[in-house]
Write a protein that holds these residues in place. Structure first.
Motif, PDB file in Angstrom:
ATOM      1  N   PRO A   1      21.405  28.167  13.560  1.00  0.00           N
ATOM      2  CA  PRO A   1      23.201  28.750  12.686  1.00  0.00           C
ATOM      3  C   PRO A   1      23.440  27.587  12.656  1.00  0.00           C
ATOM      4  CG  PRO A   1      23.183  28.754  15.872  1.00  0.00           C
ATOM      5  CD  PRO A   1      21.826  27.968  15.145  1.00  0.00           C
ATOM      6  N   GLY A   2      23.562  26.900  11.683  1.00  0.00           N
ATOM      7  CA  GLY A   2      24.396  26.071  10.966  1.00  0.00           C
ATOM      8  C   GLY A   2      24.070  24.628  11.431  1.00  0.00           C
ATOM      9  N   GLU A   3      25.521  24.421  12.178  1.00  0.00           N
ATOM     10  CA  GLU A   3      24.998  22.634  12.810  1.00  0.00           C
ATOM     11  C   GLU A   3      24.832  22.623  14.079  1.00  0.00           C
ATOM     12  OE1 GLU A   3      24.646  20.240  10.499  1.00  0.00           O
ATOM     13  OE2 GLU A   3      24.680  21.110   8.562  1.00  0.00           O
ATOM     14  N   GLY A   4      25.100  24.056  14.852  1.00  0.00           N
ATOM     15  CA  GLY A   4      25.174  23.836  15.844  1.00  0.00           C
ATOM     16  C   GLY A   4      23.484  23.473  16.849  1.00  0.00           C
ATOM     17  N   ASN A   5      23.803  24.184  18.084  1.00  0.00           N
ATOM     18  CA  ASN A   5      22.107  23.902  18.533  1.00  0.00           C
ATOM     19  C   ASN A   5      22.153  25.362  19.640  1.00  0.00           C
ATOM     20  OD1 ASN A   5      22.843  21.655  19.175  1.00  0.00           O
ATOM     21  ND2 ASN A   5      24.468  21.990  21.074  1.00  0.00           N
ATOM     22  N   LEU A   6      20.813  25.410  18.963  1.00  0.00           N
ATOM     23  CA  LEU A   6      20.571  26.979  19.258  1.00  0.00           C
ATOM     24  C   LEU A   6      19.427  27.429  20.691  1.00  0.00           C
ATOM     25  CD1 LEU A   6      19.492  29.769  18.331  1.00  0.00           C
ATOM     26  CD2 LEU A   6      17.840  28.526  17.629  1.00  0.00           C
TER      27      LEU A   6
ATOM     28  N   ASP B   1      16.152  34.130  36.580  1.00  0.00           N
ATOM     29  CA  ASP B   1      16.497  34.885  34.992  1.00  0.00           C
ATOM     30  C   ASP B   1      17.260  34.168  34.326  1.00  0.00           C
ATOM     31  OD1 ASP B   1      13.956  36.631  35.143  1.00  0.00           O
ATOM     32  OD2 ASP B   1      15.605  37.914  35.230  1.00  0.00           O
ATOM     33  N   ARG B   2      17.862  32.798  35.349  1.00  0.00           N
ATOM     34  CA  ARG B   2      18.576  32.184  35.010  1.00  0.00           C
ATOM     35  C   ARG B   2      17.806  30.993  34.742  1.00  0.00           C
ATOM     36  NH1 ARG B   2      22.526  32.265  40.437  1.00  0.00           N
ATOM     37  NH2 ARG B   2      20.759  32.521  41.236  1.00  0.00           N
ATOM     38  N   GLU B   3      17.062  30.564  33.119  1.00  0.00           N
ATOM     39  CA  GLU B   3      16.592  29.684  33.158  1.00  0.00           C
ATOM     40  C   GLU B   3      17.415  30.336  31.280  1.00  0.00           C
ATOM     41  OE1 GLU B   3      12.535  28.951  35.013  1.00  0.00           O
ATOM     42  OE2 GLU B   3      12.860  31.436  34.866  1.00  0.00           O
ATOM     43  N   VAL B   4      16.942  29.484  30.314  1.00  0.00           N
ATOM     44  CA  VAL B   4      17.252  28.728  29.184  1.00  0.00           C
ATOM     45  C   VAL B   4      16.648  28.017  28.524  1.00  0.00           C
ATOM     46  CG1 VAL B   4      19.205  30.276  28.903  1.00  0.00           C
ATOM     47  CG2 VAL B   4      19.095  27.810  29.391  1.00  0.00           C
ATOM     48  N   VAL B   5      16.546  26.990  27.768  1.00  0.00           N
ATOM     49  CA  VAL B   5      16.078  26.425  26.535  1.00  0.00           C
ATOM     50  C   VAL B   5      16.688  26.440  25.366  1.00  0.00           C
ATOM     51  CG1 VAL B   5      13.738  26.273  25.053  1.00  0.00           C
ATOM     52  CG2 VAL B   5      13.500  26.569  27.476  1.00  0.00           C
ATOM     53  N   THR B   6      17.349  25.635  25.641  1.00  0.00           N
ATOM     54  CA  THR B   6      18.006  24.534  24.112  1.00  0.00           C
ATOM     55  C   THR B   6      17.756  24.098  23.209  1.00  0.00           C
ATOM     56  OG1 THR B   6      19.805  24.802  25.382  1.00  0.00           O
ATOM     57  CG2 THR B   6      20.310  23.561  23.427  1.00  0.00           C
ATOM     58  N   ILE B   7      17.402  24.229  21.554  1.00  0.00           N
ATOM     59  CA  ILE B   7      17.213  23.318  20.648  1.00  0.00           C
ATOM     60  C   ILE B   7      18.216  22.525  20.018  1.00  0.00           C
ATOM     61  CG2 ILE B   7      15.598  23.276  18.990  1.00  0.00           C
ATOM     62  CD1 ILE B   7      14.668  26.302  20.198  1.00  0.00           C
ATOM     63  N   TYR B   8      18.359  21.399  20.185  1.00  0.00           N
ATOM     64  CA  TYR B   8      19.173  20.672  19.085  1.00  0.00           C
ATOM     65  C   TYR B   8      18.432  20.040  18.145  1.00  0.00           C
ATOM     66  CZ  TYR B   8      21.249  20.365  24.121  1.00  0.00           C
ATOM     67  OH  TYR B   8      21.943  20.287  25.069  1.00  0.00           O
ATOM     68  N   PRO B   9      19.579  19.906  17.150  1.00  0.00           N
ATOM     69  CA  PRO B   9      19.334  20.202  15.477  1.00  0.00           C
ATOM     70  C   PRO B   9      18.364  18.136  15.088  1.00  0.00           C
ATOM     71  CG  PRO B   9      21.244  20.607  15.516  1.00  0.00           C
ATOM     72  CD  PRO B   9      20.876  19.987  17.143  1.00  0.00           C
TER      73      PRO B   9
END
Length: 321
Positions: A80-85, A115-123
């Motif tokens: 989404p643009g320049e942000g993280n996903l 269920d409090r688990e997330v994966v964040t991908i950085y540019p």
């Protein structure tokens, strides 16, 4: 006729390709040459609910995160643009696995992430896994020592490792925010316990060897170790003080008139039974140790003192006036 048969074969092959699911291609470990991939891990404790001396375990509520470089990840999803996903764990590592999974595990037997688990991908290509975990953790053998009970101190360790990749494929490092001693304070600064006091924290990096069918497998492990000290006021008031009073009670039997042997015998018997009862209370709160604790030494001295008092009383009763 031959052309028609070929066309029918192509159509049937196309239908078979889309009618049945194809074998899933799980992404391989990111390429790092001959070096293992660095996985940086960190935790922040929200609370330690209990430290169970009997089972040599503790229950903790904490944030856990781990990050690594995988440039392929930013090509899998539309950014989404320049942000993280940020995506859910199911999206990243579910049935249709899209990202490489390091298969992380902690030294806990009862784990609840709710269920409090997330994966964040950085540019930049960095992938970070984050989770809030409530679990019962069991430190490695030997890190909890009760020899000085009730003035004992222990090392509570939360370990992170991979149950798939070995140390030549993955190596664990502490997060860059948890390197300096003053930064380690952030791990436990929110924890306040009635019975225990946290004295400090350190990072332990090591390897563990597991014997397999072909050869020994070596895995990288990182541990976050808390130094805790027992607040002994409770035990002094409810255990040490009664022990001293029981000894005084037995000692007073020596000042009972010689002719009152029944009173002396009752006093010594009451003291002995009180020591036995106190011993059972203590045993229910501690593991079955192969050594004597400091309080156990006190009990042994108390048993011997009561026995000597009984010998003096009954031995004196046999001496004719």
């Amino acid at each position: 006729m031959v052309a028609l048969c070929l066309q029918v074969s192509v159509v049937l092959a196309w239908m078979a390709h889309y009618a049945y699911p194809q074998p899933q291609q799980i992404p391989n470990r990111p390429e790092t040459g001959n070096k293992p991939l660095e996985v940086k891990a960190g935790i922040q404790l929200l609370n330690i609910y209990s430290i169970d001396s009997r089972s040599e375990s503790f229950e903790a509520d904490l944030y856990f995160w781990a990050s690594w470089q995988d440039p392929r990840a930013k090509e899998v999803f539309a950014f989404p643009g320049e942000g993280n996903l940020t995506v859910s764990r199911e999206t990243a590592w579910g049935t249709d696995q899209k990202l490489w999974n390091p298969y992380l595990e902690l030294n806990t037997s009862a784990l609840a992430s709710q269920d409090r688990e997330v994966v964040t991908i950085y540019p930049t290509g960095m992938v970070e896994y984050g989770s809030r975990i409530v679990g019962q953790f069991k430190p490695p053998e030997g890190t909890m020592n009760f020899r000085m009970f009730p003035f004992d101190s222990h090392h509570l360790r939360i370990e992170v490792s991979s149950f798939v990749y070995r140390s030549n494929e993955i190596i664990f490092r502490p997060d860059s925010q948890l390197v300096q001693p003053e930064q380690l304070l952030s791990i436990y600064e929110k924890v306040h316990m009635q019975e225990w006091k946290i004295k400090g924290c350190r990072v332990v990096k090591q390897t563990e060897v597991f014997t397999g069918t072909d050869s020994d497998a070596v895995y990288s492990v990182i541990g976050f170790e808390l130094d805790v000290v027992r607040k002994s006021a409770y035990y002094i008031l409810r255990w040490v003080v009664p022990l001293v009073l029981i000894l005084i009670l037995a000692w007073l039997a020596l000042f009972t008139p010689v002719g009152r042997l029944d009173v002396q015998a009752s006093t010594v018997s009451a003291a002995f039974l009180s020591l036995v009862a106190l011993n059972f209370v203590i045993a229910s709160d501690l593991p079955h140790c192969e050594y004597l604790t400091l309080f156990d030494h006190g009990l042994v001295v108390a048993y011997i003192a009561v026995l000597l008092i009984a010998i003096i009383i009954f031995g004196g009763a046999q001496i004719p006036e």
